[in-house]
Design a protein around this motif. Structure first.
Motif, PDB file in Angstrom:
ATOM      1  N   ARG A  29      37.990  42.121  37.624  1.00  0.00           N
ATOM      2  CA  ARG A  29      38.255  42.895  38.831  1.00  0.00           C
ATOM      3  C   ARG A  29      38.903  42.025  39.904  1.00  0.00           C
ATOM      4  O   ARG A  29      39.852  42.452  40.596  1.00  0.00           O
ATOM      5  CB  ARG A  29      36.952  43.503  39.355  1.00  0.00           C
ATOM      6  CG  ARG A  29      37.121  44.351  40.603  1.00  0.00           C
ATOM      7  CD  ARG A  29      35.799  44.898  41.109  1.00  0.00           C
ATOM      8  NE  ARG A  29      34.897  43.844  41.567  1.00  0.00           N
ATOM      9  CZ  ARG A  29      33.812  43.457  40.932  1.00  0.00           C
ATOM     10  NH1 ARG A  29      33.488  44.018  39.785  1.00  0.00           N
ATOM     11  NH2 ARG A  29      33.052  42.503  41.409  1.00  0.00           N
ATOM     12  N   ASN A  33      42.638  42.627  41.539  1.00  0.00           N
ATOM     13  CA  ASN A  33      42.827  42.815  42.980  1.00  0.00           C
ATOM     14  C   ASN A  33      43.713  41.727  43.577  1.00  0.00           C
ATOM     15  O   ASN A  33      44.540  42.008  44.461  1.00  0.00           O
ATOM     16  CB  ASN A  33      41.470  42.827  43.686  1.00  0.00           C
ATOM     17  CG  ASN A  33      40.676  44.073  43.362  1.00  0.00           C
ATOM     18  OD1 ASN A  33      41.230  45.085  42.925  1.00  0.00           O
ATOM     19  ND2 ASN A  33      39.367  44.024  43.571  1.00  0.00           N
ATOM     20  N   LYS A  34      43.556  40.499  43.110  1.00  0.00           N
ATOM     21  CA  LYS A  34      44.372  39.403  43.628  1.00  0.00           C
ATOM     22  C   LYS A  34      45.847  39.612  43.257  1.00  0.00           C
ATOM     23  O   LYS A  34      46.746  39.391  44.082  1.00  0.00           O
ATOM     24  CB  LYS A  34      43.873  38.071  43.067  1.00  0.00           C
ATOM     25  CG  LYS A  34      44.539  36.834  43.681  1.00  0.00           C
ATOM     26  CD  LYS A  34      43.890  35.565  43.171  1.00  0.00           C
ATOM     27  CE  LYS A  34      44.563  34.323  43.766  1.00  0.00           C
ATOM     28  NZ  LYS A  34      44.419  34.251  45.227  1.00  0.00           N
ATOM     29  N   ALA A  37      47.239  42.470  45.426  1.00  0.00           N
ATOM     30  CA  ALA A  37      47.539  41.995  46.784  1.00  0.00           C
ATOM     31  C   ALA A  37      48.831  41.181  46.801  1.00  0.00           C
ATOM     32  O   ALA A  37      49.642  41.293  47.739  1.00  0.00           O
ATOM     33  CB  ALA A  37      46.371  41.168  47.311  1.00  0.00           C
ATOM     34  N   ARG A 102      45.451  51.147  43.265  1.00  0.00           N
ATOM     35  CA  ARG A 102      44.466  50.880  44.319  1.00  0.00           C
ATOM     36  C   ARG A 102      43.550  49.739  43.909  1.00  0.00           C
ATOM     37  O   ARG A 102      43.354  49.484  42.714  1.00  0.00           O
ATOM     38  CB  ARG A 102      43.634  52.138  44.591  1.00  0.00           C
ATOM     39  CG  ARG A 102      44.413  53.253  45.237  1.00  0.00           C
ATOM     40  CD  ARG A 102      43.553  54.466  45.484  1.00  0.00           C
ATOM     41  NE  ARG A 102      43.164  55.119  44.245  1.00  0.00           N
ATOM     42  CZ  ARG A 102      42.424  56.222  44.177  1.00  0.00           C
ATOM     43  NH1 ARG A 102      41.968  56.777  45.288  1.00  0.00           N
ATOM     44  NH2 ARG A 102      42.115  56.753  43.021  1.00  0.00           N
ATOM     45  N   PHE A 103      42.994  49.074  44.889  1.00  0.00           N
ATOM     46  CA  PHE A 103      42.087  47.970  44.618  1.00  0.00           C
ATOM     47  C   PHE A 103      40.816  48.495  43.955  1.00  0.00           C
ATOM     48  O   PHE A 103      40.322  49.574  44.292  1.00  0.00           O
ATOM     49  CB  PHE A 103      41.728  47.231  45.913  1.00  0.00           C
ATOM     50  CG  PHE A 103      42.883  46.479  46.522  1.00  0.00           C
ATOM     51  CD1 PHE A 103      43.299  45.270  45.992  1.00  0.00           C
ATOM     52  CD2 PHE A 103      43.564  46.993  47.612  1.00  0.00           C
ATOM     53  CE1 PHE A 103      44.355  44.580  46.542  1.00  0.00           C
ATOM     54  CE2 PHE A 103      44.615  46.309  48.175  1.00  0.00           C
ATOM     55  CZ  PHE A 103      45.023  45.093  47.633  1.00  0.00           C
ATOM     56  N   LYS A 104      40.299  47.719  43.022  1.00  0.00           N
ATOM     57  CA  LYS A 104      39.077  48.086  42.326  1.00  0.00           C
ATOM     58  C   LYS A 104      37.861  47.718  43.167  1.00  0.00           C
ATOM     59  O   LYS A 104      37.838  46.674  43.801  1.00  0.00           O
ATOM     60  CB  LYS A 104      39.008  47.386  40.966  1.00  0.00           C
ATOM     61  CG  LYS A 104      40.027  47.898  39.963  1.00  0.00           C
ATOM     62  CD  LYS A 104      39.795  47.300  38.582  1.00  0.00           C
ATOM     63  CE  LYS A 104      40.760  47.878  37.559  1.00  0.00           C
ATOM     64  NZ  LYS A 104      40.514  47.334  36.207  1.00  0.00           N
TER      65      LYS A 104
END
Length: 403
Positions: A29, A33-34, A37, A102-104
């Motif tokens: 995760r 996300n990184k 971004a 979308r971010f987790k």
């Protein structure tokens, strides 16, 4: 022909293995996300999209960064697959098949994957499986694994860990059985067939709604992240799991029966997402009949129409059949005898009476008959090449996934 199929089992890890799996899922995760971004900041700088190969080359650098050394404890291929998942999400977005990535969030859809069959071992005789950095782990062997295992996905759902083993095997080309049938989906009747057969709705959410609301109220009264709050949250999760499992079981049984007994199934091409949108509006343009529309949306989503069509699609392909999707316009207002179209033909929600010729029948049966006729015409055009085949207009192919 080749068939891809997934077999899902419940895992029985010990305490240390469970902690490790939570760390692995958290690492995947974090990488997802990184990378997301980084893609967003790269887009704001008006640079080109970073592909998987270039993004995967940054992964060893992230592992050496101060504070991120714990990434080394997770399987490297699982982290790489998290980057592949992100690229696939972007591809679906660019193709207008999905929303923007979308971010987790922690605690939601926790999972990781071993994509190489050389990484794991399956011992069916002793009901155990070997996973890198986790060792041997027992699982509940509820059915035989058919075919050669290709990859493994570990997931967390309602406090329980599951393993999904995707396999590949050769099967004989099936010949379709039965005749063609049209299906009309509804609320009072879940699915009505053109031959008059119908399936009652399960209404899984409605059955557990009071119990769920009571558990949610109890959870809201607890101090967040306290032990009592965690117990209440687990109770809510168990109810949600029961609702989902009941609905999934009912859909599997229904679609299996239909796909085995019919060579071609015609369904309405319903846009469930648009049909279940909220009508609340905003402060400037408030909606009308919001309460009634909310109840209708809840009933639509409780039926599982999209999942019903998805299961029919691959099960018909497995049995040599075809799924044909047709536009849903006027299917319940057209007389199957004289083809007269008028909204007055459907006098009530359940009764159809043609104002032109006087034909009477159940409205859902009429809709299913019209869907069947439109499906026959569309299938004939697609076979002749007059119409470009759609994704759900013909047999999708020789491979499918099932959980």
């Amino acid at each position: 022909m080749k068939r891809l199929q997934a077999f899902k089992y419940e895992l029985m890890p010990d305490g240390n293995q469970e902690r490790q799996m939570r760390r692995f899922a958290g690492s995947c995760r974090f990488v997802f996300n990184k990378a997301l971004a980084l893609q967003k900041s790269n887009h704001e700088a008006e640079n080109k999209f970073i592909g998987y190969v270039e993004m995967a080359a940054r992964l060893p650098i992230w592992k050496r960064e101060a504070g991120f050394e714990w990434l080394k404890d997770s399987p490297s291929q699982a982290l790489q697959y998290a980057l592949k998942d992100l690229e696939r999400t972007y591809s679906n977005f660019f193709a207008k098949r999905a929303d923007f990535p979308r971010f987790k969030r922690k605690g939601k859809s926790e999972s990781f994957r071993y994509p190489d069959s050389k990484q794991f071992k399956i011992d069916e005789a002793n009901n155990r499986i070997f996973l890198p950095k986790l060792g041997w782990m027992r699982y509940r062997n509820s059915r035989d694994i058919l075919g050669k295992a290709k990859n493994i996905t570990i997931s967390l759902s309602c406090g329980k860990w599951y393993v999904s083993i995707q396999t590949e095997r050769e099967v004989e080309q099936p010949s379709p059985q039965g005749n063609a049938v049209g299906i009309d989906l509804g609320i009072t009747r879940f699915a009505t067939l053109s031959d008059g057969t119908f399936y009652k709705p399960l209404n899984s959410f409605r059955q557990h709604e009071k119990r769920l609301s009571k558990a949610q109220r109890a959870m809201s009264h607890k101090v967040k992240f306290s032990n009592n709050w965690k117990k209440a949250k687990a109770r809510v999760q168990r109810i949600h799991a029961r609702i989902g499992n009941s609905r999934r079981d009912y859909l599997h049984k229904t679609t299996t029966t239909i796909s085995k007994n019919h060579a071609m199934v015609c369904v309405e091409d319903l846009q469930v997402r648009n049909m279940s949108k909220s009508s609340a509006g905003d402060s400037e343009q408030p909606g009308t009949n919001v309460r009634a529309k909310s109840g209708l949306n809840k009933s639509i989503l409780d039926q599982g129409w999209f999942e019903f069509r998805r299961q029919l699609d691959y099960k018909l392909a497995w049995n040599g059949g075809y799924l044909v999707a047709v536009p849903p316009h006027y299917t319940s207002q057209t007389c199957p005898c004289c083809t007269h179209v008028c909204k007055d033909n459907r006098q009530t929600q359940a009764q159809f009476r043609c104002v032109e010729c006087g034909f009477e029948e159940n409205a859902d049966v009429v809709g299913a008959i019209n869907v069947l006729r439109a499906g026959h015409a569309r299938f004939a055009c697609e076979v002749s090449g007059a119409v470009r085949p759609s994704a759900a207009g013909t047999r999708r192919g020789e491979s499918a996934l099932t959980g």
